[in-house]
Scaffold this motif. Structure first.
Motif, short mmCIF file in Angstrom:
data_model
loop_
_atom_site.label_atom_id
_atom_site.label_comp_id
_atom_site.label_asym_id
_atom_site.label_seq_id
_atom_site.Cartn_x
_atom_site.Cartn_y
_atom_site.Cartn_z
N THR A 18 0.82 -1.22 0.00
CA THR A 18 0.00 0.00 0.00
C THR A 18 0.85 1.27 0.00
O THR A 18 0.36 2.36 -0.30
CB THR A 18 -0.94 0.02 1.22
N ALA A 19 2.12 1.14 0.33
CA ALA A 19 3.06 2.26 0.29
C ALA A 19 4.00 2.11 -0.91
O ALA A 19 5.14 2.58 -0.87
CB ALA A 19 3.86 2.33 1.58
N ALA A 20 3.50 1.47 -1.98
CA ALA A 20 4.31 1.22 -3.18
C ALA A 20 5.59 0.46 -2.82
O ALA A 20 6.66 0.71 -3.36
CB ALA A 20 4.63 2.52 -3.93
N PHE A 21 5.44 -0.46 -1.87
CA PHE A 21 6.52 -1.33 -1.42
C PHE A 21 7.68 -0.56 -0.80
O PHE A 21 8.85 -0.87 -1.02
CB PHE A 21 7.00 -2.23 -2.57
N THR A 22 7.35 0.48 -0.02
CA THR A 22 8.32 1.15 0.84
C THR A 22 7.88 0.94 2.29
O THR A 22 6.86 0.33 2.56
CB THR A 22 8.41 2.66 0.55
N ASN A 41 9.28 -1.91 -10.84
CA ASN A 41 9.99 -1.79 -12.12
C ASN A 41 11.46 -2.18 -12.01
O ASN A 41 12.33 -1.59 -12.64
CB ASN A 41 9.84 -0.37 -12.67
N LEU A 42 11.74 -3.21 -11.19
CA LEU A 42 13.12 -3.64 -10.97
C LEU A 42 13.71 -4.34 -12.19
O LEU A 42 14.94 -4.46 -12.28
CB LEU A 42 13.20 -4.57 -9.75
N ALA A 43 12.89 -4.80 -13.09
CA ALA A 43 13.40 -5.47 -14.29
C ALA A 43 14.25 -4.54 -15.15
O ALA A 43 14.98 -5.00 -16.02
CB ALA A 43 12.25 -6.04 -15.12
N TRP A 44 14.15 -3.22 -14.90
CA TRP A 44 14.92 -2.24 -15.68
C TRP A 44 16.12 -1.70 -14.91
O TRP A 44 16.81 -0.82 -15.40
CB TRP A 44 14.00 -1.10 -16.11
N ASN A 45 16.38 -2.24 -13.73
CA ASN A 45 17.49 -1.75 -12.90
C ASN A 45 18.76 -2.56 -13.17
O ASN A 45 18.72 -3.79 -13.23
CB ASN A 45 17.15 -1.86 -11.42
N THR A 46 19.87 -1.85 -13.27
CA THR A 46 21.17 -2.52 -13.40
C THR A 46 21.92 -2.57 -12.08
O THR A 46 22.87 -3.33 -11.92
CB THR A 46 22.04 -1.80 -14.44
N THR A 47 21.49 -1.73 -11.12
CA THR A 47 22.06 -1.76 -9.76
C THR A 47 20.91 -1.61 -8.78
O THR A 47 19.82 -1.15 -9.13
CB THR A 47 23.06 -0.60 -9.54
N PHE A 48 21.19 -1.97 -7.53
CA PHE A 48 20.14 -1.98 -6.52
C PHE A 48 20.64 -1.34 -5.22
O PHE A 48 21.83 -1.34 -4.94
CB PHE A 48 19.66 -3.41 -6.27
N MET A 49 19.70 -0.84 -4.46
CA MET A 49 19.94 -0.11 -3.21
C MET A 49 20.44 1.30 -3.51
O MET A 49 20.82 1.61 -4.64
CB MET A 49 20.88 -0.88 -2.28
N TRP A 50 20.40 2.15 -2.51
CA TRP A 50 20.73 3.56 -2.68
C TRP A 50 22.15 3.78 -3.18
O TRP A 50 22.44 4.77 -3.85
CB TRP A 50 20.54 4.31 -1.37
N VAL A 108 6.52 -7.06 -10.32
CA VAL A 108 5.98 -5.94 -9.59
C VAL A 108 6.21 -4.67 -10.42
O VAL A 108 7.14 -3.90 -10.18
CB VAL A 108 6.61 -5.84 -8.18
N VAL A 109 5.35 -4.50 -11.40
CA VAL A 109 5.50 -3.43 -12.39
C VAL A 109 4.41 -2.37 -12.18
O VAL A 109 3.23 -2.70 -12.05
CB VAL A 109 5.40 -3.99 -13.82
N SER A 110 4.83 -1.12 -12.15
CA SER A 110 3.89 0.00 -12.06
C SER A 110 3.83 0.70 -13.41
O SER A 110 4.80 1.35 -13.83
CB SER A 110 4.34 0.98 -10.97
N ASP A 111 2.70 0.57 -14.09
CA ASP A 111 2.57 1.17 -15.43
C ASP A 111 1.12 1.58 -15.71
O ASP A 111 0.72 1.68 -16.87
CB ASP A 111 3.05 0.19 -16.50
N GLN A 112 0.34 1.82 -14.64
CA GLN A 112 -1.08 2.13 -14.82
C GLN A 112 -1.46 3.49 -14.22
O GLN A 112 -2.58 3.68 -13.79
CB GLN A 112 -1.94 1.03 -14.18
N SER A 113 -0.52 4.42 -14.21
CA SER A 113 -0.83 5.77 -13.73
C SER A 113 -1.54 6.56 -14.82
O SER A 113 -1.64 6.12 -15.97
CB SER A 113 0.47 6.48 -13.36
N VAL A 173 -3.80 1.33 -9.18
CA VAL A 173 -3.94 -0.08 -9.55
C VAL A 173 -2.79 -0.88 -8.97
O VAL A 173 -2.98 -1.98 -8.42
CB VAL A 173 -3.98 -0.22 -11.09
N PHE A 174 -1.60 -0.33 -9.04
CA PHE A 174 -0.39 -1.00 -8.57
C PHE A 174 -0.45 -1.29 -7.07
O PHE A 174 -0.16 -2.41 -6.63
CB PHE A 174 0.82 -0.12 -8.90
N VAL A 175 -0.81 -0.30 -6.28
CA VAL A 175 -0.78 -0.49 -4.82
C VAL A 175 -1.94 -1.35 -4.32
O VAL A 175 -1.96 -1.72 -3.14
CB VAL A 175 -0.76 0.87 -4.08
N LYS A 176 -2.89 -1.66 -5.21
CA LYS A 176 -4.02 -2.51 -4.81
C LYS A 176 -4.06 -3.83 -5.58
O LYS A 176 -5.00 -4.61 -5.41
CB LYS A 176 -5.33 -1.75 -5.04
#
Length: 346
Positions: free
Chosen positions: A83-87, A111-120, A187-192, A334-337
């Motif tokens: 519900t917090a967009a996975f935060t 949208n992690l499928a497009w990340n080449t690195t992870f974490m801050w 876990v893709v967000s693309d429905q805004s 849509v994503f958070v629900k």
């Protein structure tokens, strides 16, 4: 049971049955990972780990499994709440096992499928390796991967689920990580509203359109569409903070990387407060105030924040308000629900 009581029971049961049936229908129609229209090709190697219905469901179960932590109380979903967009909404820095405080705000999982690195700090470069970091971190889950595997081997229905996905009951590090990745890449967000406008299914209001123009002029160099990040590491001038977190520097040992952090996506900001790597800003207005008038100069400050006589981004009060209107179009209800990603789907 009397007819009246039986009728009441059925009425109470109907909503739950309806939700269950909706989820079952969605999962029956499961088609694996689909590249959204307008998105670039994913960088995650799906050929090496194709997403299956069974693999996704196992990954989801593992994502919400508290046995991944030393005392069986903390799961990935504890700090990455749908519900917090996975935060970890409402926490400036995340709370882990035994309520230990971390030093950073939980980044969203989307949208992690497009990340080449992870974490801050970009300390992990492969999604299949990323869960090892929180599992073994002292303030997050404080466990060993070996212990996690042993717990799963001794817990029904995990051996049967692993057999369903991988062909045998053997539970290994690689298999556990691949299953978690199958969940996370989905876990893709693309429905805004922004996405609907991009696909010619809707139009911006005049204020949203004006805000979009301000965004393109003032923000898009770092927050590139459609993911709204360029995945780079930058010092945005917020200063070291109480933790004196040096960002990417401890990873690369390159002095030029001091106080540089990964550029976050601007998607779903309505759900992910507070903002920045240490959660120091509780509102988006606070973030805009920073860029307009509070940027601190320094040796590694991003060059894009130095192009004017004063460090920062010239933003009038009117432009800030228009930006806020546009940023609201990036929120994806849509994503958070989405029931597919929910812990309740277990």
């Amino acid at each position: 049971m009397t007819k009246l009581r039986w009728s009441i029971f059925l009425i109470l049961l109907l909503p739950a049955c309806s939700k269950s049936n909706e989820l079952k229908d969605e999962m029956d129609a499961f088609t694996g990972f689909q590249q959204p229209a307008g998105f670039p090709a994913p960088v995650y190697k799906l050929v090496s780990n194709p997403v299956t219905k069974e693999g996704f469901e196992l990954g989801r179960k593992l994502f919400y499994e508290p046995r991944l932590s030393r005392n069986n109380t903390i799961s990935c979903g504890s700090c990455h709440i749908q519900t917090a967009a996975f935060t970890h909404h409402g926490h400036d820095v995340s709370h882990g096992i035994d309520d230990r405080l971390g030093s950073r705000n939980s980044p969203p999982i989307m949208n992690l499928a497009w990340n080449t690195t992870f974490m801050w700090d970009g300390g992990v470069f492969d999604l299949d390796l990323q869960p090892v970091a929180p599992i073994t971190n002292f303030v997050e889950m404080d466990e060993t991967v070996g212990n996690v595997l042993n717990k799963l081997r001794q817990t029904s229905p995990y051996p049967a689920l692993f057999k369903k996905v991988f062909g045998t009951e053997e539970i290994t590090t690689a298999r556990m990580m691949k299953a978690l990745s199958q969940f996370m890449v989905m876990v893709v967000s693309d429905q805004s509203k922004y996405d609907s406008v991009s696909r010619k299914q809707a139009t911006f209001t005049p204020a949203e359109q004006q805000g979009y123009i301000v965004f393109q002029q003032k923000c898009s160099s770092c927050h590139q569409e459609p993911l709204f990040t360029d995945h780079s590491f930058r010092n945005n001038g917020i200063g070291a903070g109480p933790n004196n977190d040096e960002g990417r520097y401890p990873i690369t040992l390159n002095p030029a990387d001091r106080y540089k952090f990964k550029v976050p996506s601007l998607r779903n900001l309505a759900y992910t407060a507070p903002y920045m790597h240490d959660g120091r800003f509780y509102t988006l207005q606070g973030v805009l105030n920073h860029y307009a008038s509070e940027v601190q100069d320094g040796p590694t400050l991003d060059p894009l924040l130095k192009i004017n006589t004063k460090p920062g981004i010239p933003l009038s009060a009117a432009e800030q308000q228009l930006l806020l209107v546009f940023l609201n179009t990036l929120n994806d209800r849509v994503f958070v629900k989405d029931k597919r990603f929910s812990e309740e789907s277990q």
